[in-house]
Design a protein around this motif. Structure first.
Motif, PDB file in Angstrom:
ATOM      1  N   GLU A 156      45.398  51.630  49.326  1.00 40.76           N
ATOM      2  CA  GLU A 156      46.415  51.118  50.253  1.00 40.76           C
ATOM      3  C   GLU A 156      46.025  49.752  50.798  1.00 40.76           C
ATOM      4  OE1 GLU A 156      47.386  53.960  53.274  1.00 40.76           O
ATOM      5  OE2 GLU A 156      47.862  55.506  51.809  1.00 40.76           O
ATOM      6  N   SER A 183      44.680  45.091  46.587  1.00 39.01           N
ATOM      7  CA  SER A 183      45.777  44.342  45.983  1.00 39.01           C
ATOM      8  C   SER A 183      45.302  43.662  44.707  1.00 39.01           C
ATOM      9  CB  SER A 183      46.327  43.305  46.964  1.00 39.01           C
ATOM     10  OG  SER A 183      45.310  42.436  47.376  1.00 39.01           O
ATOM     11  N   LYS A 238      50.109  46.349  36.976  1.00 44.10           N
ATOM     12  CA  LYS A 238      50.490  46.879  38.290  1.00 44.10           C
ATOM     13  C   LYS A 238      50.709  48.386  38.208  1.00 44.10           C
ATOM     14  CE  LYS A 238      54.025  46.203  41.825  1.00 44.10           C
ATOM     15  NZ  LYS A 238      55.244  45.498  42.190  1.00 44.10           N
ATOM     16  N   LYS A 273      48.752  50.836  40.452  1.00 45.23           N
ATOM     17  CA  LYS A 273      49.684  51.186  41.540  1.00 45.23           C
ATOM     18  C   LYS A 273      49.360  50.385  42.806  1.00 45.23           C
ATOM     19  CE  LYS A 273      51.477  54.682  39.146  1.00 45.23           C
ATOM     20  NZ  LYS A 273      51.901  54.214  37.861  1.00 45.23           N
ATOM     21  N   LEU A 274      49.159  49.085  42.618  1.00 49.35           N
ATOM     22  CA  LEU A 274      48.814  48.193  43.730  1.00 49.35           C
ATOM     23  C   LEU A 274      49.857  47.102  43.880  1.00 49.35           C
ATOM     24  CD1 LEU A 274      44.998  47.642  43.085  1.00 49.35           C
ATOM     25  CD2 LEU A 274      46.036  49.110  44.806  1.00 49.35           C
ATOM     26  N   ASN A 275      49.904  46.516  45.057  1.00 49.36           N
ATOM     27  CA  ASN A 275      50.766  45.368  45.308  1.00 49.36           C
ATOM     28  C   ASN A 275      50.139  44.117  44.699  1.00 49.36           C
ATOM     29  OD1 ASN A 275      52.678  46.774  46.820  1.00 49.36           O
ATOM     30  ND2 ASN A 275      51.464  46.551  48.679  1.00 49.36           N
ATOM     31  N   VAL A 328      49.633  40.149  45.155  1.00 48.42           N
ATOM     32  CA  VAL A 328      49.681  39.142  46.218  1.00 48.42           C
ATOM     33  C   VAL A 328      49.729  37.753  45.602  1.00 48.42           C
ATOM     34  CG1 VAL A 328      48.510  40.568  47.934  1.00 48.42           C
ATOM     35  CG2 VAL A 328      47.163  39.084  46.466  1.00 48.42           C
TER      36      VAL A 328
END
Length: 177
Positions: free
Chosen positions: A69, A72, A88, A92-94, A96
């Motif tokens: 969480e 990134s 991604k 399962k990451l954002n 940036v």
């Protein structure tokens, strides 16, 4: 974290992941800070699957879980959108942008360094401005400059080569005080 570092080095040695290349003989696959990690690898599906497996094996062996969480991804500008989506989905990451800050400093710096580091200069000038209306002995002023004002840019200077003009401006503000 030493075990994690060794796992990454072994994976790089076995060509499972590829760190950032600076020269033929110099690559960096990771940087570790207290409880924070930066991991670098080639933006390929295979490398990223191998990296995710390393995360899994380390967590299983140590009992330490990665906080996805707070994690990134960041890609170089040459990576295409479909590859970004595939990677991604693995982590399962954002994703940036390039100009996010890490530990108070920009993660990448373009050609206009002065604008990025103007914030450092403003912090120093702000501190000095707060001291202007107080009565300090010359020894007190010297201690404030050495302990506070010089400490503010030293962290940024340990990571980046600051523009000479910026350093001159900071030096002038301290000398004027």
């Amino acid at each position: 974290m030493e075990a994690f570092s060794n796992m990454l080095l072994q994976a790089e040695y076995n060509h499972l992941i590829q760190g950032l290349k600076f020269r033929k003989e110099l690559t960096i696959s990771h940087l570790l800070f207290v409880d924070d990690s930066l991991v670098f690898t080639k933006a390929s599906v295979d490398s990223c699957k191998n990296l995710k497996a390393i995360f899994y094996y380390y967590a299983a062996a140590s009992g330490q879980l990665f906080n996805f969480e707070k994690s990134s991804l960041m890609f170089s500008g040459r990576i295409l959108g479909d590859k970004i989506e595939a990677i991604k989905n693995i982590f399962k990451l954002n994703v940036v942008s390039r100009h996010e800050k890490y530990m108070g400093l920009p993660s990448t710096v373009g050609r206009k360094k002065a604008s990025f580091f103007n914030e450092v200069k403003l912090k120093v000038v702000s501190k000095i401005a707060n001291w202007q209306h107080r009565f300090f002995s010359s020894g007190g002023k010297e201690i404030l400059i050495k302990v506070v004002a010089q400490a503010i840019p030293s962290y940024a200077m340990s990571v980046f080569k600051l523009p000479l003009g910026l350093c001159d401006d900071i030096q002038k503000a301290m000398a004027k005080f």
